[in-house]
Write a protein that holds these residues in place. Structure first.
Motif, PDB file in Angstrom:
ATOM      1  N   ILE A   1      49.839  33.637  28.732  1.00  0.00           N
ATOM      2  CA  ILE A   1      50.180  33.955  30.117  1.00  0.00           C
ATOM      3  C   ILE A   1      51.121  32.892  30.676  1.00  0.00           C
ATOM      4  N   ASP A   2      52.153  33.333  31.371  1.00  0.00           N
ATOM      5  CA  ASP A   2      53.024  32.412  32.084  1.00  0.00           C
ATOM      6  C   ASP A   2      52.311  31.977  33.358  1.00  0.00           C
ATOM      7  N   LEU A   3      52.061  30.686  33.494  1.00  0.00           N
ATOM      8  CA  LEU A   3      51.228  30.192  34.579  1.00  0.00           C
ATOM      9  C   LEU A   3      51.865  30.403  35.954  1.00  0.00           C
ATOM     10  N   LEU A   4      53.205  30.373  36.042  1.00  0.00           N
ATOM     11  CA  LEU A   4      53.858  30.517  37.340  1.00  0.00           C
ATOM     12  C   LEU A   4      53.802  31.956  37.842  1.00  0.00           C
ATOM     13  N   THR A   5      54.156  32.901  36.982  1.00  0.00           N
ATOM     14  CA  THR A   5      54.278  34.299  37.422  1.00  0.00           C
ATOM     15  C   THR A   5      53.034  35.137  37.158  1.00  0.00           C
ATOM     16  N   GLY A   6      52.191  34.695  36.243  1.00  0.00           N
ATOM     17  CA  GLY A   6      51.011  35.489  35.880  1.00  0.00           C
ATOM     18  C   GLY A   6      51.333  36.598  34.902  1.00  0.00           C
TER      19      GLY A   6
ATOM     20  N   ILE B   1      60.701  31.981  44.672  1.00  0.00           N
ATOM     21  CA  ILE B   1      61.542  33.174  44.500  1.00  0.00           C
ATOM     22  C   ILE B   1      61.264  33.831  43.151  1.00  0.00           C
ATOM     23  N   LEU B   2      61.135  32.997  42.128  1.00  0.00           N
ATOM     24  CA  LEU B   2      60.832  33.527  40.783  1.00  0.00           C
ATOM     25  C   LEU B   2      59.512  34.284  40.793  1.00  0.00           C
ATOM     26  N   LYS B   3      58.509  33.734  41.498  1.00  0.00           N
ATOM     27  CA  LYS B   3      57.201  34.389  41.578  1.00  0.00           C
ATOM     28  C   LYS B   3      57.302  35.702  42.359  1.00  0.00           C
ATOM     29  N   LYS B   4      58.088  35.711  43.474  1.00  0.00           N
ATOM     30  CA  LYS B   4      58.244  36.930  44.259  1.00  0.00           C
ATOM     31  C   LYS B   4      58.924  38.026  43.446  1.00  0.00           C
ATOM     32  N   ILE B   5      59.967  37.666  42.704  1.00  0.00           N
ATOM     33  CA  ILE B   5      60.678  38.642  41.888  1.00  0.00           C
ATOM     34  C   ILE B   5      59.777  39.175  40.777  1.00  0.00           C
ATOM     35  N   ALA B   6      58.984  38.285  40.161  1.00  0.00           N
ATOM     36  CA  ALA B   6      58.054  38.726  39.113  1.00  0.00           C
ATOM     37  C   ALA B   6      57.041  39.723  39.666  1.00  0.00           C
ATOM     38  N   ASP B   7      56.531  39.431  40.872  1.00  0.00           N
ATOM     39  CA  ASP B   7      55.568  40.353  41.487  1.00  0.00           C
ATOM     40  C   ASP B   7      56.214  41.704  41.767  1.00  0.00           C
ATOM     41  N   GLU B   8      57.459  41.697  42.232  1.00  0.00           N
ATOM     42  CA  GLU B   8      58.139  42.955  42.536  1.00  0.00           C
ATOM     43  C   GLU B   8      58.417  43.746  41.264  1.00  0.00           C
ATOM     44  N   LEU B   9      58.827  43.060  40.213  1.00  0.00           N
ATOM     45  CA  LEU B   9      59.040  43.733  38.927  1.00  0.00           C
ATOM     46  C   LEU B   9      57.735  44.346  38.411  1.00  0.00           C
ATOM     47  N   ASP B  10      56.654  43.595  38.560  1.00  0.00           N
ATOM     48  CA  ASP B  10      55.366  44.089  38.075  1.00  0.00           C
ATOM     49  C   ASP B  10      54.928  45.331  38.855  1.00  0.00           C
TER      50      ASP B  10
ATOM     51  N   LEU C   1      55.694  44.251  30.531  1.00  0.00           N
ATOM     52  CA  LEU C   1      56.594  43.296  31.170  1.00  0.00           C
ATOM     53  C   LEU C   1      56.199  41.869  30.812  1.00  0.00           C
ATOM     54  N   ALA C   2      57.185  40.998  30.599  1.00  0.00           N
ATOM     55  CA  ALA C   2      56.890  39.602  30.278  1.00  0.00           C
ATOM     56  C   ALA C   2      58.014  38.719  30.786  1.00  0.00           C
ATOM     57  N   ARG C   3      57.655  37.462  31.060  1.00  0.00           N
ATOM     58  CA  ARG C   3      58.683  36.462  31.353  1.00  0.00           C
ATOM     59  C   ARG C   3      59.163  35.913  30.016  1.00  0.00           C
ATOM     60  N   TRP C   4      60.466  36.093  29.773  1.00  0.00           N
ATOM     61  CA  TRP C   4      61.019  35.722  28.471  1.00  0.00           C
ATOM     62  C   TRP C   4      61.343  34.236  28.409  1.00  0.00           C
TER      63      TRP C   4
ATOM     64  N   ASN D   1      65.145  47.492  44.004  1.00  0.00           N
ATOM     65  CA  ASN D   1      64.021  46.842  44.695  1.00  0.00           C
ATOM     66  C   ASN D   1      64.247  45.339  44.847  1.00  0.00           C
ATOM     67  N   ILE D   2      64.843  44.729  43.841  1.00  0.00           N
ATOM     68  CA  ILE D   2      65.107  43.283  43.930  1.00  0.00           C
ATOM     69  C   ILE D   2      66.231  43.025  44.927  1.00  0.00           C
ATOM     70  N   GLU D   3      67.196  43.907  44.949  1.00  0.00           N
ATOM     71  CA  GLU D   3      68.306  43.741  45.890  1.00  0.00           C
ATOM     72  C   GLU D   3      67.821  43.793  47.335  1.00  0.00           C
ATOM     73  N   GLN D   4      66.769  44.615  47.579  1.00  0.00           N
ATOM     74  CA  GLN D   4      66.227  44.755  48.925  1.00  0.00           C
ATOM     75  C   GLN D   4      65.226  43.646  49.269  1.00  0.00           C
ATOM     76  N   LEU D   5      64.839  42.864  48.275  1.00  0.00           N
ATOM     77  CA  LEU D   5      63.828  41.830  48.477  1.00  0.00           C
ATOM     78  C   LEU D   5      64.406  40.662  49.262  1.00  0.00           C
ATOM     79  N   VAL D   6      63.680  40.210  50.291  1.00  0.00           N
ATOM     80  CA  VAL D   6      64.104  39.063  51.093  1.00  0.00           C
ATOM     81  C   VAL D   6      62.988  38.020  51.076  1.00  0.00           C
ATOM     82  N   VAL D   7      63.339  36.802  50.759  1.00  0.00           N
ATOM     83  CA  VAL D   7      62.373  35.705  50.741  1.00  0.00           C
ATOM     84  C   VAL D   7      62.657  34.810  51.939  1.00  0.00           C
ATOM     85  N   ASN D   8      61.633  34.619  52.792  1.00  0.00           N
ATOM     86  CA  ASN D   8      61.775  33.800  54.000  1.00  0.00           C
ATOM     87  C   ASN D   8      61.328  32.373  53.688  1.00  0.00           C
ATOM     88  N   ASP D   9      62.262  31.452  53.736  1.00  0.00           N
ATOM     89  CA  ASP D   9      61.939  30.052  53.490  1.00  0.00           C
ATOM     90  C   ASP D   9      62.257  29.250  54.743  1.00  0.00           C
TER      91      ASP D   9
END
Length: 580
Positions: A415-420, A470-479, A488-491, A518-526
């Motif tokens: 398991i990738d610890l960052l993305t799950g 951001i990497l975690k948010k994108i992974a969640d959206e892909l999942d 699906l896996a983080r390569w 879906n990723i294009e529409q994704l917005v991360v608020n920092d």
């Protein structure tokens, strides 16, 4: 009135004079009298009298003389089983057996203890030669009057009175459950004992053999020590109750004398070895580990000294002392380990507690401190069976936890610890299996490689902590966007891979486009900064029987590179073939 009292006085004097001048019938009247017709179902030592030898060994004639001269030398037991402690010397049991019929009555007189060193049965009847039967551990099985592990004598009691004199000698605990019964009742009692011991030894041997096989397969020493622990208890019990001599060493009288303390040494040593291995005392309690080793070495040394001096009684006392120390140490280790957080130790603690209670009850029983009972006598065997089964549960619980820990560790490694998500290690075995299945069935399958566009710039501009978010948010959206059957896996880095079973190229493009959109529409608020990302996707489909998963991933990676060259935030597709 005066003449009346004179007559009473005269008759009283006459009666006393007659009694004084009369010859006594014989001295049997001072002893307990047992009806030869009685068929006692249980022990009946309370039906006889006994005396303890003081110093030198007494002969039958000397015992007879003592009784005739002073009957008060005899003591009458208050319990059905006579107990007199360890190394208490020899005792004589005496009673008169009365047969009121005109025919002999066959009865078996026996002492139901297998560890007595020597038992002499002497039966004297007026006008007949005394009959002498011998038994006990100091006599080879074939040289006993009756070749049985339990000292016994079969005798047809003739009409009238017969005196029974029974001498018992042992350095072990003096336990004399005297039986007087028919042959049939005696056989029934022996069969009940055989059933009980068969159950106890069967359970212990089964556990011992099972753990020996586990040791052979797993090479974990705790299984070997547990196997030795259970088998050595069987050896101790068999050497004590006479089963060992009856079945394995019928003529080895010297060995029978020393087998019990020696097997007790093996029992204690293997038990402590198992406990220290199971509870890992060498690592967590080194001082206790060294203390246990010191006790073991000291016991071996003292046992060797007593053996050299031929002091069996001292060796037995030492053995019983060390067993007591052993039980205290086992209980202490179990409690302290459990309190220290080792949950498997609760079975160990409960098992040790069961064996301690059983051994204590039996010790108190055979030493006469509590009233004798069959349950008390066999408590040590019952306690050890419970102990062995609970220790087996402890081993099983430990094995289960080790397996869970191993599976968890293996799963964590996949398991990738960052993305799950799965990492390469978790992805490839499953993907290979699915790819092989698709190859055999010649079914459709696609592979997609996904990369976050300009991710290095995000890290440089916002920092790696934001990049990880951001990497975690994108992974969640892909999942969330994938189908249930997709893998699906983080390569690696900002790359992901997707396996699409039962999917042709057109359907794979639809899935990839959904991902991209879906990723294009994704917005991360920092902290008020709105960060957007895009992805590029390369898709490869399987179009030939002999295309490998590795080849397909390589082709999808090439298509991903094409998508980036063409401007990113898009999908590129291609086919794999044997010639590709």
């Amino acid at each position: 009135m005066q003449r009346h009292w004179s007559l009473v006085f005269l008759l009283t004097i006459l009666n006393l004079t007659t009694c004084a001048l009369a010859e006594p019938a014989h001295d049997y009247g001072a002893l307990p009298l047992i009806d030869a017709r009685a068929d006692y179902q249980g022990a009946m030592a309370d039906q006889v009298a006994y005396l303890v030898e003081q110093g030198e060994t007494l002969s039958v004639d000397e015992v007879q003389s003592l009784i005739s001269a002073n009957p008060v030398v005899l003591t009458h037991p208050e319990t059905s089983v006579l107990t007199n402690g360890i190394n208490s010397g020899a005792i004589w049991l005496v009673a008169n057996i009365f047969n009121p019929t005109d025919d002999p009555i066959l009865r078996r007189v026996s002492v139901g203890t297998g560890w007595l060193e020597r038992v002499d049965f002497v039966l004297t009847t007026e006008g007949q030669l005394p009959q002498h039967f011998v038994s006990g551990d100091r006599i080879a099985l074939g040289h006993r009057s009756i070749a049985k592990r339990i000292p016994s004598a079969d005798y047809p009691f003739p009409p009238g009175e017969t005196r029974l004199l029974l001498r018992v000698e042992t350095a072990d605990p003096m336990v004399v459950p005297l039986y007087f019964s028919s042959i049939a009742v005696s056989h029934s009692r022996e069969q009940s004992e055989a059933i009980f011991y068969s159950f106890v030894y069967g359970v212990m041997f089964a556990l011992s053999a099972y753990n020996l096989m586990l040791f052979a397969g797993l090479r974990k020493r705790r299984y070997l020590f547990y196997s030795l622990y259970t088998s050595s208890f069987v050896a101790v019990a068999a050497s004590y109750n006479g089963i060992g001599m009856a079945l394995l060493w019928p003529d080895a009288v010297g060995w029978q004398q020393w087998a019990p303390p020696l097997f007790m040494l093996c029992f204690v040593s293997s038990g402590l070895a198992f406990a220290t291995s199971f509870l890992k005392t060498r690592r967590y309690r080194p001082w206790l580990h060294k203390t246990i080793q010191t006790i073991g070495v000291a016991y071996f040394a003292l046992f060797g000294v007593f053996f050299a001096l031929d002091e069996q009684g001292l060796a037995l006392q030492l053995a019983f002392l060390v067993v007591q120390v052993f039980t205290v140490l086992m209980l202490y280790m179990g409690v302290s380990s459990w309190m220290g957080g080792n949950q498997s130790a609760r079975y160990f603690m409960l098992g040790t507690l069961a064996s301690v209670i059983g051994a204590s009850v039996t010790a108190l029983t055979v030493n006469g401190m509590i009233t004798y009972s069959q349950l008390g006598y066999y408590a040590v065997d019952i306690g050890m069976v419970v102990d062995a089964m609970l220790l087996m549960l402890a081993l099983a619980d430990l094995a289960r936890k080790n397996k869970v820990a191993r599976v968890t560790a293996e799963r964590t490694a996949q398991i990738d610890l960052l993305t799950g998500l799965n990492n390469r290690r978790g992805f490839l075995p499953v993907a290979e299996s699915l790819w092989s299945l698709a190859t055999r069935k010649d079914s459709k399958m696609c592979v997609a490689m996904i990369d976050i566009d300009h991710f290095k710039n995000i890290n440089d501009q916002y920092g790696h902590a934001v990049g990880d978010r951001i990497l975690k948010k994108i992974a969640d959206e892909l999942d969330k966007s994938r189908r249930k059957s997709d893998l699906l896996a983080r390569w690696g880095g900002e790359e992901f891979t997707l396996l699409l079973p039962e999917t042709d190229e057109a359907e794979a493009l639809k899935v990839a486009e959904r991902f991209r959109h879906n990723i294009e529409q994704l917005v991360v608020n920092d902290c008020g900064r709105m960060i957007r990302c895009t992805i590029s996707v390369g898709v490869a489909s399987r179009h030939a029987q002999h295309v490998t998963l590795e080849h397909a991933i390589s082709k999808a990676d090439e298509e991903l590179y094409q998508a980036k060259i063409q401007g990113r935030n898009q999908i590129s597709t291609g086919r794999t073939s044997d010639a590709a």
